[in-house]
Design a protein around this motif. Structure first.
Motif, PDB file in Angstrom:
ATOM      1  N   TRP A 124      32.536  45.892  34.815  1.00 21.48           N
ATOM      2  CA  TRP A 124      33.358  45.545  35.997  1.00 21.48           C
ATOM      3  C   TRP A 124      33.288  46.614  37.080  1.00 21.48           C
ATOM      4  CZ3 TRP A 124      38.754  43.703  33.705  1.00 21.48           C
ATOM      5  CH2 TRP A 124      38.563  42.530  32.993  1.00 21.48           C
ATOM      6  N   LYS A 125      32.755  47.764  36.760  1.00 19.81           N
ATOM      7  CA  LYS A 125      32.746  48.914  37.695  1.00 19.81           C
ATOM      8  C   LYS A 125      34.174  49.164  38.189  1.00 19.81           C
ATOM      9  CE  LYS A 125      28.098  47.524  38.713  1.00 19.81           C
ATOM     10  NZ  LYS A 125      27.044  47.292  39.669  1.00 19.81           N
ATOM     11  N   SER A 126      34.392  49.427  39.496  1.00 18.15           N
ATOM     12  CA  SER A 126      35.784  49.722  39.904  1.00 18.15           C
ATOM     13  C   SER A 126      36.497  48.464  40.414  1.00 18.15           C
ATOM     14  CB  SER A 126      35.838  50.848  40.928  1.00 18.15           C
ATOM     15  OG  SER A 126      34.818  50.697  41.860  1.00 18.15           O
ATOM     16  N   ASN A 127      36.267  47.378  39.727  1.00 14.75           N
ATOM     17  CA  ASN A 127      36.922  46.099  40.026  1.00 14.75           C
ATOM     18  C   ASN A 127      37.764  45.685  38.822  1.00 14.75           C
ATOM     19  OD1 ASN A 127      35.475  45.278  42.585  1.00 14.75           O
ATOM     20  ND2 ASN A 127      33.757  45.654  41.223  1.00 14.75           N
ATOM     21  N   PRO A 128      38.747  44.789  39.001  1.00 18.48           N
ATOM     22  CA  PRO A 128      39.261  44.262  40.266  1.00 18.48           C
ATOM     23  C   PRO A 128      40.304  45.225  40.846  1.00 18.48           C
ATOM     24  CG  PRO A 128      40.361  43.230  38.431  1.00 18.48           C
ATOM     25  CD  PRO A 128      39.386  44.190  37.832  1.00 18.48           C
ATOM     26  N   LEU A 129      40.982  44.766  41.905  1.00 17.34           N
ATOM     27  CA  LEU A 129      41.930  45.658  42.577  1.00 17.34           C
ATOM     28  C   LEU A 129      43.301  45.665  41.911  1.00 17.34           C
ATOM     29  CD1 LEU A 129      41.156  45.076  46.359  1.00 17.34           C
ATOM     30  CD2 LEU A 129      40.597  47.061  44.951  1.00 17.34           C
ATOM     31  N   THR A 130      43.619  44.614  41.196  1.00 18.60           N
ATOM     32  CA  THR A 130      44.972  44.549  40.609  1.00 18.60           C
ATOM     33  C   THR A 130      44.927  44.229  39.115  1.00 18.60           C
ATOM     34  OG1 THR A 130      45.190  42.177  40.985  1.00 18.60           O
ATOM     35  CG2 THR A 130      45.907  43.615  42.782  1.00 18.60           C
ATOM     36  N   LEU A 131      45.994  44.615  38.451  1.00 17.16           N
ATOM     37  CA  LEU A 131      46.139  44.345  37.020  1.00 17.16           C
ATOM     38  C   LEU A 131      46.143  42.828  36.768  1.00 17.16           C
ATOM     39  CD1 LEU A 131      46.796  45.190  34.119  1.00 17.16           C
ATOM     40  CD2 LEU A 131      49.194  45.306  34.774  1.00 17.16           C
ATOM     41  N   LYS A 132      46.794  42.116  37.676  1.00 20.45           N
ATOM     42  CA  LYS A 132      46.888  40.666  37.528  1.00 20.45           C
ATOM     43  C   LYS A 132      45.488  40.030  37.463  1.00 20.45           C
ATOM     44  CE  LYS A 132      49.603  37.100  39.698  1.00 20.45           C
ATOM     45  NZ  LYS A 132      50.273  36.694  40.892  1.00 20.45           N
ATOM     46  N   GLU A 133      44.622  40.481  38.371  1.00 20.21           N
ATOM     47  CA  GLU A 133      43.252  39.931  38.373  1.00 20.21           C
ATOM     48  C   GLU A 133      42.496  40.355  37.116  1.00 20.21           C
ATOM     49  OE1 GLU A 133      41.469  40.189  42.732  1.00 20.21           O
ATOM     50  OE2 GLU A 133      42.895  41.803  42.347  1.00 20.21           O
TER      51      GLU A 133
END
Ligand code: PEP
Length: 221
Positions: free
Chosen positions: A10-19
């Motif tokens: 995922w590298k530095s993705n996603p931006l949120t825990l929810k995602e």
């Protein structure tokens, strides 16, 4: 052919825990449906704990590890990862070399000082090598997926090095993956190749349905 291995980076993705939770649930769902492939999900450190509670059939991975335990600001040790249930660690990714100046020596330390001390022959079945040409990584400008012929050549070359180091019998235990712009459209053409045991998937692992499609294709081999 061995059971294919599909690793989601995922590298530095996603931006949120929810995602992250949505992505992990989806990867777990497809891993359960298509059990013919082994699936590893490597989220950013930030989400490892949450993702560990979701994955059962899919295995947990990490995107890096430090070579020592102790007072190292910002670093994560192998023991910490193991305690969270991490089973796979990616080391030596080209993005760390390019953006943070990681050297061969540093990669070597990460391997040698951690569980693979000296890499004994019997441990080679726990080693996975990913051939991933830098120019094929989807986030690179002008990225283009490699050709199957070139991937076969490169992986044969890498296995040759391992054979000279450990002998063919043991070198053959190492799983070899192709990585670089793998998508649902092109995954099959790599998975079908002799000497390719699976794929390292970046961008497409962030698109739940497409990642599911890649798992399904791998599972069919
Ligand atoms: C990666 O960089 O590890 C990778 C697999 O990237 P992508 O699939 O996005 O090219």
């Amino acid at each position: 052919m061995r059971k294919p291995l599909i690793i989601a980076n995922w590298k530095s993705n996603p931006l949120t825990l929810k995602e992250a939770v949505v992505l992990a649930r989806s990867a777990e769902k497809y891993s359960k449906i298509f059990r013919g492939a082994d699936v590893v999900v490597a989220p950013p450190f930030l989400f490892i704990s949450a993702v560990s509670k979701i994955l059962r059939q899919a295995k947990l991975g990490a995107q890096d590890v430090f070579w020592a335990e102790g007072p190292y600001t910002g670093e994560i040790s192998l023991r910490q990862l193991k305690n969270l249930g991490v089973r796979y660690v990616i080391v030596g990714h080209s993005s760390l070399r390019m953006t943070l100046g990681e050297t061969d020596e540093m990669v070597n330390k990460k391997i040698k000082k951690n569980s693979l001390k000296g890499v004994k022959k019997s441990q080679l079945e726990r080693v996975v090598v990913a051939y991933e040409p830098v120019w094929a990584i989807s986030t690179m400008p002008g990225a283009q997926v490699d050709t199957p012929q070139s991937a076969v050549r490169a992986l044969r070359y890498l296995r040759g090095i391992l054979s000279r180091m450990y002998g063919k019998k043991y070198a053959d235990k190492v799983k070899m993956l192709y990585g670089g712009s793998v998508s649902a459209k092109n995954a099959r053409q790599f998975l079908i190749l002799p000497g390719v045991d699976g794929a390292l998937v970046g961008g497409a692992s962030l698109r739940p349905q497409e990642f599911g499609e890649i798992i399904s294709q791998a599972s069919a081999f």
